[in-house]
Scaffold this motif. Structure first.
Motif, PDB file in Angstrom:
ATOM      1  N   TYR A 166      -9.706  -5.129  10.189  1.00 39.40           N
ATOM      2  CA  TYR A 166     -11.055  -4.665   9.858  1.00 39.40           C
ATOM      3  C   TYR A 166     -11.961  -4.736  11.081  1.00 39.40           C
ATOM      4  O   TYR A 166     -12.728  -3.805  11.363  1.00 39.40           O
ATOM      5  CB  TYR A 166     -11.623  -5.509   8.721  1.00 39.40           C
ATOM      6  CG  TYR A 166     -13.021  -5.118   8.303  1.00 39.40           C
ATOM      7  CD1 TYR A 166     -13.230  -4.139   7.336  1.00 39.40           C
ATOM      8  CD2 TYR A 166     -14.134  -5.729   8.877  1.00 39.40           C
ATOM      9  CE1 TYR A 166     -14.511  -3.782   6.949  1.00 39.40           C
ATOM     10  CE2 TYR A 166     -15.420  -5.374   8.503  1.00 39.40           C
ATOM     11  CZ  TYR A 166     -15.598  -4.403   7.542  1.00 39.40           C
ATOM     12  OH  TYR A 166     -16.879  -4.048   7.180  1.00 39.40           O
ATOM     13  N   GLY A 167     -11.889  -5.828  11.813  1.00 38.99           N
ATOM     14  CA  GLY A 167     -12.725  -5.975  13.002  1.00 38.99           C
ATOM     15  C   GLY A 167     -12.426  -4.920  14.054  1.00 38.99           C
ATOM     16  O   GLY A 167     -13.347  -4.325  14.628  1.00 38.99           O
ATOM     17  N   ALA A 168     -11.147  -4.687  14.295  1.00 39.35           N
ATOM     18  CA  ALA A 168     -10.774  -3.694  15.301  1.00 39.35           C
ATOM     19  C   ALA A 168     -11.208  -2.288  14.888  1.00 39.35           C
ATOM     20  O   ALA A 168     -11.718  -1.513  15.708  1.00 39.35           O
ATOM     21  CB  ALA A 168      -9.259  -3.739  15.522  1.00 39.35           C
ATOM     22  N   GLN A 169     -11.015  -1.955  13.622  1.00 39.71           N
ATOM     23  CA  GLN A 169     -11.397  -0.627  13.145  1.00 39.71           C
ATOM     24  C   GLN A 169     -12.917  -0.443  13.184  1.00 39.71           C
ATOM     25  O   GLN A 169     -13.414   0.643  13.525  1.00 39.71           O
ATOM     26  CB  GLN A 169     -10.876  -0.421  11.717  1.00 39.71           C
ATOM     27  CG  GLN A 169     -11.148   0.947  11.117  1.00 39.71           C
ATOM     28  CD  GLN A 169     -10.237   2.046  11.645  1.00 39.71           C
ATOM     29  OE1 GLN A 169      -9.665   1.930  12.724  1.00 39.71           O
ATOM     30  NE2 GLN A 169     -10.093   3.105  10.875  1.00 39.71           N
ATOM     31  N   SER A 170     -13.653  -1.491  12.847  1.00 41.90           N
ATOM     32  CA  SER A 170     -15.113  -1.418  12.876  1.00 41.90           C
ATOM     33  C   SER A 170     -15.632  -1.211  14.287  1.00 41.90           C
ATOM     34  O   SER A 170     -16.616  -0.492  14.498  1.00 41.90           O
ATOM     35  CB  SER A 170     -15.718  -2.695  12.282  1.00 41.90           C
ATOM     36  OG  SER A 170     -15.376  -2.827  10.919  1.00 41.90           O
ATOM     37  N   TRP A 203     -10.453   3.441   5.584  1.00 42.57           N
ATOM     38  CA  TRP A 203      -9.879   2.291   4.898  1.00 42.57           C
ATOM     39  C   TRP A 203      -8.355   2.352   4.872  1.00 42.57           C
ATOM     40  O   TRP A 203      -7.692   1.311   4.921  1.00 42.57           O
ATOM     41  CB  TRP A 203     -10.420   2.201   3.479  1.00 42.57           C
ATOM     42  CG  TRP A 203     -11.742   1.519   3.391  1.00 42.57           C
ATOM     43  CD1 TRP A 203     -12.955   2.070   3.090  1.00 42.57           C
ATOM     44  CD2 TRP A 203     -12.000   0.125   3.618  1.00 42.57           C
ATOM     45  NE1 TRP A 203     -13.944   1.119   3.116  1.00 42.57           N
ATOM     46  CE2 TRP A 203     -13.388  -0.077   3.443  1.00 42.57           C
ATOM     47  CE3 TRP A 203     -11.196  -0.966   3.958  1.00 42.57           C
ATOM     48  CZ2 TRP A 203     -13.981  -1.337   3.577  1.00 42.57           C
ATOM     49  CZ3 TRP A 203     -11.783  -2.215   4.099  1.00 42.57           C
ATOM     50  CH2 TRP A 203     -13.154  -2.383   3.910  1.00 42.57           C
ATOM     51  N   ALA A 204      -7.782   3.541   4.794  1.00 38.47           N
ATOM     52  CA  ALA A 204      -6.320   3.657   4.830  1.00 38.47           C
ATOM     53  C   ALA A 204      -5.769   3.076   6.127  1.00 38.47           C
ATOM     54  O   ALA A 204      -4.750   2.376   6.125  1.00 38.47           O
ATOM     55  CB  ALA A 204      -5.901   5.119   4.680  1.00 38.47           C
ATOM     56  N   ALA A 205      -6.455   3.339   7.225  1.00 38.94           N
ATOM     57  CA  ALA A 205      -6.024   2.787   8.509  1.00 38.94           C
ATOM     58  C   ALA A 205      -6.115   1.263   8.515  1.00 38.94           C
ATOM     59  O   ALA A 205      -5.227   0.580   9.032  1.00 38.94           O
ATOM     60  CB  ALA A 205      -6.865   3.375   9.644  1.00 38.94           C
ATOM     61  N   VAL A 206      -7.185   0.718   7.901  1.00 40.03           N
ATOM     62  CA  VAL A 206      -7.338  -0.745   7.837  1.00 40.03           C
ATOM     63  C   VAL A 206      -6.218  -1.358   6.997  1.00 40.03           C
ATOM     64  O   VAL A 206      -5.597  -2.360   7.395  1.00 40.03           O
ATOM     65  CB  VAL A 206      -8.709  -1.126   7.251  1.00 40.03           C
ATOM     66  CG1 VAL A 206      -8.791  -2.629   6.974  1.00 40.03           C
ATOM     67  CG2 VAL A 206      -9.833  -0.704   8.196  1.00 40.03           C
ATOM     68  N   VAL A 207      -5.955  -0.781   5.833  1.00 43.46           N
ATOM     69  CA  VAL A 207      -4.929  -1.326   4.946  1.00 43.46           C
ATOM     70  C   VAL A 207      -3.562  -1.284   5.616  1.00 43.46           C
ATOM     71  O   VAL A 207      -2.812  -2.285   5.619  1.00 43.46           O
ATOM     72  CB  VAL A 207      -4.899  -0.562   3.612  1.00 43.46           C
ATOM     73  CG1 VAL A 207      -3.687  -0.980   2.773  1.00 43.46           C
ATOM     74  CG2 VAL A 207      -6.178  -0.798   2.822  1.00 43.46           C
ATOM     75  N   LYS A 208      -3.217  -0.143   6.202  1.00 47.24           N
ATOM     76  CA  LYS A 208      -1.902  -0.018   6.833  1.00 47.24           C
ATOM     77  C   LYS A 208      -1.737  -1.000   7.982  1.00 47.24           C
ATOM     78  O   LYS A 208      -0.688  -1.648   8.117  1.00 47.24           O
ATOM     79  CB  LYS A 208      -1.703   1.419   7.321  1.00 47.24           C
ATOM     80  CG  LYS A 208      -1.532   2.420   6.200  1.00 47.24           C
ATOM     81  CD  LYS A 208      -1.409   3.837   6.751  1.00 47.24           C
ATOM     82  CE  LYS A 208      -1.260   4.852   5.632  1.00 47.24           C
ATOM     83  NZ  LYS A 208      -1.163   6.242   6.164  1.00 47.24           N
ATOM     84  N   GLU A 209      -2.766  -1.152   8.808  1.00 50.12           N
ATOM     85  CA  GLU A 209      -2.681  -2.072   9.927  1.00 50.12           C
ATOM     86  C   GLU A 209      -2.623  -3.515   9.445  1.00 50.12           C
ATOM     87  O   GLU A 209      -1.916  -4.347  10.033  1.00 50.12           O
ATOM     88  CB  GLU A 209      -3.864  -1.881  10.877  1.00 50.12           C
ATOM     89  CG  GLU A 209      -3.814  -2.737  12.133  1.00 50.12           C
ATOM     90  CD  GLU A 209      -2.614  -2.476  13.026  1.00 50.12           C
ATOM     91  OE1 GLU A 209      -2.385  -3.292  13.946  1.00 50.12           O
ATOM     92  OE2 GLU A 209      -1.908  -1.464  12.824  1.00 50.12           O
ATOM     93  N   ASN A 269     -19.221   2.133  11.097  1.00 46.66           N
ATOM     94  CA  ASN A 269     -19.770   2.778   9.898  1.00 46.66           C
ATOM     95  C   ASN A 269     -18.797   3.769   9.278  1.00 46.66           C
ATOM     96  O   ASN A 269     -19.137   4.909   8.977  1.00 46.66           O
ATOM     97  CB  ASN A 269     -21.116   3.453  10.219  1.00 46.66           C
ATOM     98  CG  ASN A 269     -21.903   3.796   8.971  1.00 46.66           C
ATOM     99  OD1 ASN A 269     -21.679   3.234   7.903  1.00 46.66           O
ATOM    100  ND2 ASN A 269     -22.836   4.726   9.106  1.00 46.66           N
ATOM    101  N   TYR A 270     -17.560   3.301   9.080  1.00 46.73           N
ATOM    102  CA  TYR A 270     -16.517   4.074   8.379  1.00 46.73           C
ATOM    103  C   TYR A 270     -16.172   5.381   9.087  1.00 46.73           C
ATOM    104  O   TYR A 270     -15.736   6.344   8.452  1.00 46.73           O
ATOM    105  CB  TYR A 270     -16.926   4.349   6.923  1.00 46.73           C
ATOM    106  CG  TYR A 270     -17.369   3.104   6.212  1.00 46.73           C
ATOM    107  CD1 TYR A 270     -16.455   2.114   5.861  1.00 46.73           C
ATOM    108  CD2 TYR A 270     -18.714   2.888   5.910  1.00 46.73           C
ATOM    109  CE1 TYR A 270     -16.864   0.946   5.236  1.00 46.73           C
ATOM    110  CE2 TYR A 270     -19.126   1.717   5.286  1.00 46.73           C
ATOM    111  CZ  TYR A 270     -18.198   0.752   4.952  1.00 46.73           C
ATOM    112  OH  TYR A 270     -18.613  -0.405   4.343  1.00 46.73           O
ATOM    113  N   GLY A 271     -16.385   5.414  10.402  1.00 46.16           N
ATOM    114  CA  GLY A 271     -16.053   6.623  11.152  1.00 46.16           C
ATOM    115  C   GLY A 271     -17.017   7.763  10.940  1.00 46.16           C
ATOM    116  O   GLY A 271     -16.717   8.904  11.305  1.00 46.16           O
ATOM    117  N   ARG A 272     -18.168   7.460  10.370  1.00 41.92           N
ATOM    118  CA  ARG A 272     -19.203   8.493  10.148  1.00 41.92           C
ATOM    119  C   ARG A 272     -19.579   9.123  11.482  1.00 41.92           C
ATOM    120  O   ARG A 272     -19.893   8.453  12.444  1.00 41.92           O
ATOM    121  CB  ARG A 272     -20.434   7.827   9.515  1.00 41.92           C
ATOM    122  CG  ARG A 272     -21.629   8.736   9.285  1.00 41.92           C
ATOM    123  CD  ARG A 272     -21.397   9.724   8.155  1.00 41.92           C
ATOM    124  NE  ARG A 272     -22.623  10.090   7.486  1.00 41.92           N
ATOM    125  CZ  ARG A 272     -23.538  10.932   7.971  1.00 41.92           C
ATOM    126  NH1 ARG A 272     -23.369  11.489   9.140  1.00 41.92           N
ATOM    127  NH2 ARG A 272     -24.629  11.201   7.259  1.00 41.92           N
TER     128      ARG A 272
END
Length: 238
Positions: free
Chosen positions: A50-54, A72-78, A59-62
């Motif tokens: 989550y930290g890396a994706q953020s 979120w799919a990327a967060v879950v998979k990672e 802001n969710y890639g907005r």
């Protein structure tokens, strides 16, 4: 006693909280697919993913071409990869299932006293809105948890394009609520995002600080709420 017209509210950990730690929820979803992964490992992996994706896609890639579901799919998979799961088919199923599950009341519960505080404020005639660093699922989450009807609007950071404490999300809320900042107050549990962000936009702020969390020296005592039930005696309809 403040005279106010508009009250805005944070969502997560102010009105709602997760029923289970993320690691436990992720482990349960994995078990449904026949995979055994330790909740503790998933909890640590989620924090890192989550930290890396953020940081990479705030802001969710907005504005970066991502939908919140893709984000979120990327967060879950990672998260599951870091915890040792490598099967891509399983990762895709987990991402889809967990995105759906976290939209429902089965994953969230209303914090004690929140519904009663909202009802009393609504009955007094305040305009009400939610201002949250949440994705587009928040409308459904609030509806399924029985809170959506209290609010005139729900403003997420994904929809606004700005995340708290950016003053622009609060300015958008003031526009939606039809109130100048001096007649509006925001209630939340995070000093920087909620209290600091609202004050930076010229609004009043109240910091939810339940017993046992310790004092917040940067906030005047009259702006600290031990419970949401303490709010109404401090304000009146403007």
């Amino acid at each position: 006693m403040l005279r106010l017209r508009l009250l805005t509210w944070d969502a997560k950990d102010t009105l709602l909280r997760l029923r289970l730690p993320v690691g436990q929820s992720y482990a349960a979803a994995a078990r449904a697919l026949g995979l055994r992964v330790e909740p503790e490992a998933l909890g640590l992996a989620f924090r890192d993913a989550y930290g890396a994706q953020s940081r990479r896609f705030p802001n969710y890639g907005r504005g970066r071409g991502l939908s919140s579901q893709q984000w979120w799919a990327a967060v879950v998979k990672e998260t599951f990869r870091l915890a040792g799961v490598r099967e891509e088919g399983a990762l895709a199923l987990l991402a889809e299932r967990l995105y759906r599950d976290f939209c429902g009341a089965g994953s969230w519960e209303v914090l004690p006293g929140a519904a009663a505080a909202l009802s009393r404020c609504r009955q007094r005639g305040f305009r009400m809105g939610v201002v949250s660093n949440f994705d587009s699922r928040l409308e459904d989450v609030l509806r399924r948890c029985g809170l959506r009807h209290h609010f005139d609007f729900v403003l997420t950071s994904e929809a606004a394009g700005f995340a708290k404490p950016d003053r622009r999300i609060f300015e958008k809320a003031l526009s939606l609520g039809g109130a100048p900042p001096e007649l509006a107050a925001h209630v939340g549990d995070d000093y920087r995002r909620d209290y600091g962000g609202a004050r930076g936009a010229g609004m009043h702020g109240f910091l939810l600080r339940p017993a046992g969390h310790g004092p917040e020296p940067r906030v005047p005592p009259e702006h600290v709420l031990p419970t949401l039930g303490h709010l109404l005696p401090l304000i009146q309809k403007g």
